[in-house]
Design an enzyme around this catalytic site. Sequence first.
Site, PDB file in Angstrom:
ATOM      1  N   ASP A 100       0.821  -1.211   0.000  1.00  0.00           N
ATOM      2  CA  ASP A 100       0.000   0.000   0.000  1.00  0.00           C
ATOM      3  C   ASP A 100       0.855   1.262   0.000  1.00  0.00           C
ATOM      4  OD1 ASP A 100       0.977  -0.466   2.554  1.00  0.00           O
ATOM      5  OD2 ASP A 100      -0.953  -0.296   3.557  1.00  0.00           O
ATOM      6  N   ASP A 103       7.112   3.910   3.202  1.00  0.00           N
ATOM      7  CA  ASP A 103       7.341   5.112   4.004  1.00  0.00           C
ATOM      8  C   ASP A 103       8.838   5.161   4.345  1.00  0.00           C
ATOM      9  OD1 ASP A 103       6.799   7.341   5.602  1.00  0.00           O
ATOM     10  OD2 ASP A 103       6.083   6.160   7.280  1.00  0.00           O
TER      11      ASP A 103
HETATM   12  P1  IMP Z   1       7.644   1.739   6.615  1.00  0.00           P
HETATM   13  O1  IMP Z   1       8.249   0.514   7.255  1.00  0.00           O
HETATM   14  O2  IMP Z   1       7.950   2.973   7.400  1.00  0.00           O
HETATM   15  O3  IMP Z   1       7.963   1.887   5.154  1.00  0.00           O
HETATM   16  O4  IMP Z   1       6.099   1.618   6.803  1.00  0.00           O
HETATM   17  C1  IMP Z   1       5.328   0.844   5.993  1.00  0.00           C
HETATM   18  C2  IMP Z   1       3.986   0.604   6.626  1.00  0.00           C
HETATM   19  O5  IMP Z   1       3.634   1.652   7.546  1.00  0.00           O
HETATM   20  C3  IMP Z   1       2.919   0.616   5.581  1.00  0.00           C
HETATM   21  O6  IMP Z   1       2.736  -0.658   5.019  1.00  0.00           O
HETATM   22  C4  IMP Z   1       1.721   1.105   6.370  1.00  0.00           C
HETATM   23  O7  IMP Z   1       1.102   0.010   6.994  1.00  0.00           O
HETATM   24  C5  IMP Z   1       2.300   2.024   7.399  1.00  0.00           C
HETATM   25  N1  IMP Z   1       2.247   3.438   6.980  1.00  0.00           N
HETATM   26  C6  IMP Z   1       3.269   4.222   6.579  1.00  0.00           C
HETATM   27  N2  IMP Z   1       2.853   5.452   6.254  1.00  0.00           N
HETATM   28  C7  IMP Z   1       1.513   5.443   6.445  1.00  0.00           C
HETATM   29  C8  IMP Z   1       0.485   6.441   6.246  1.00  0.00           C
HETATM   30  O8  IMP Z   1       0.690   7.588   5.830  1.00  0.00           O
HETATM   31  N3  IMP Z   1      -0.782   6.032   6.542  1.00  0.00           N
HETATM   32  C9  IMP Z   1      -1.070   4.775   6.992  1.00  0.00           C
HETATM   33  N4  IMP Z   1      -0.151   3.824   7.167  1.00  0.00           N
HETATM   34  C10 IMP Z   1       1.134   4.158   6.901  1.00  0.00           C
HETATM   35 MG    MG Z   2       1.224  -1.968   4.853  1.00  0.00          MG
END
Ligand code: IMP
Ligand code: MG
Length: 177
Positions: A100, A103
Amino acid sequence: MDSQPESRILFSRHEIEATVDRLAAELNRDYHGKRPILICVLKGSFMFMADLVRRLDFPLEIEFVRLTSYGGGKESSGRIKVVHSLQAPIKGRDLLVIEDIIDTGLTISFLLGYLRRKKPSSLGLCALTDKPSRRRVPVNIDYLGFTVPDRFLVGYGLDWGERYRNLPDICVLEEGG
Ligand code: IMP
Ligand code: MG
């Protein structure tokens, strides 16, 4: 009743539909003649996955993985574990991970490393949204829907504390929410 934080539409359902159409066309071109396993990263990717696969015209299989990284808040904890793993053998298979949002990149890097160790013949990444301003580890996204600003997004599968996943548009959760 708890109060309802404000959200405003960033990408409408119509823009999402056009983008999913475009991604499906790219995948139909690249996976023609193959039979990949599409790996849906739960929970946030369920809606994107469901909309994407019905537009794909090559034979495919579907698997679900569930990772945890976030807890209930807005920041990645950086601590990731596999809660629900793959049921199918993946050695020698073409894998396409469906996410989805990318980040910090910590979650997807962990998952890609985990899958790579199982020796697939290829490993692709299709992400609906990318928030590059917050990246902490480099991630190569093969198929990308939208580049998004450094705001917290909800809707179309994305949640804040398990809420808002059902919104049909991708929305920005306003400050104070
Ligand atoms: P990362 O490990 O920081 O890349 O985070 C990835 C996960 O964090 C995604 O699969 C989402 O579940 C959650 N996430 C990151 N940013 C958002 C956001 O803006 N809204 C909702 N969920 C987020
Ligand atoms: Mg996710």
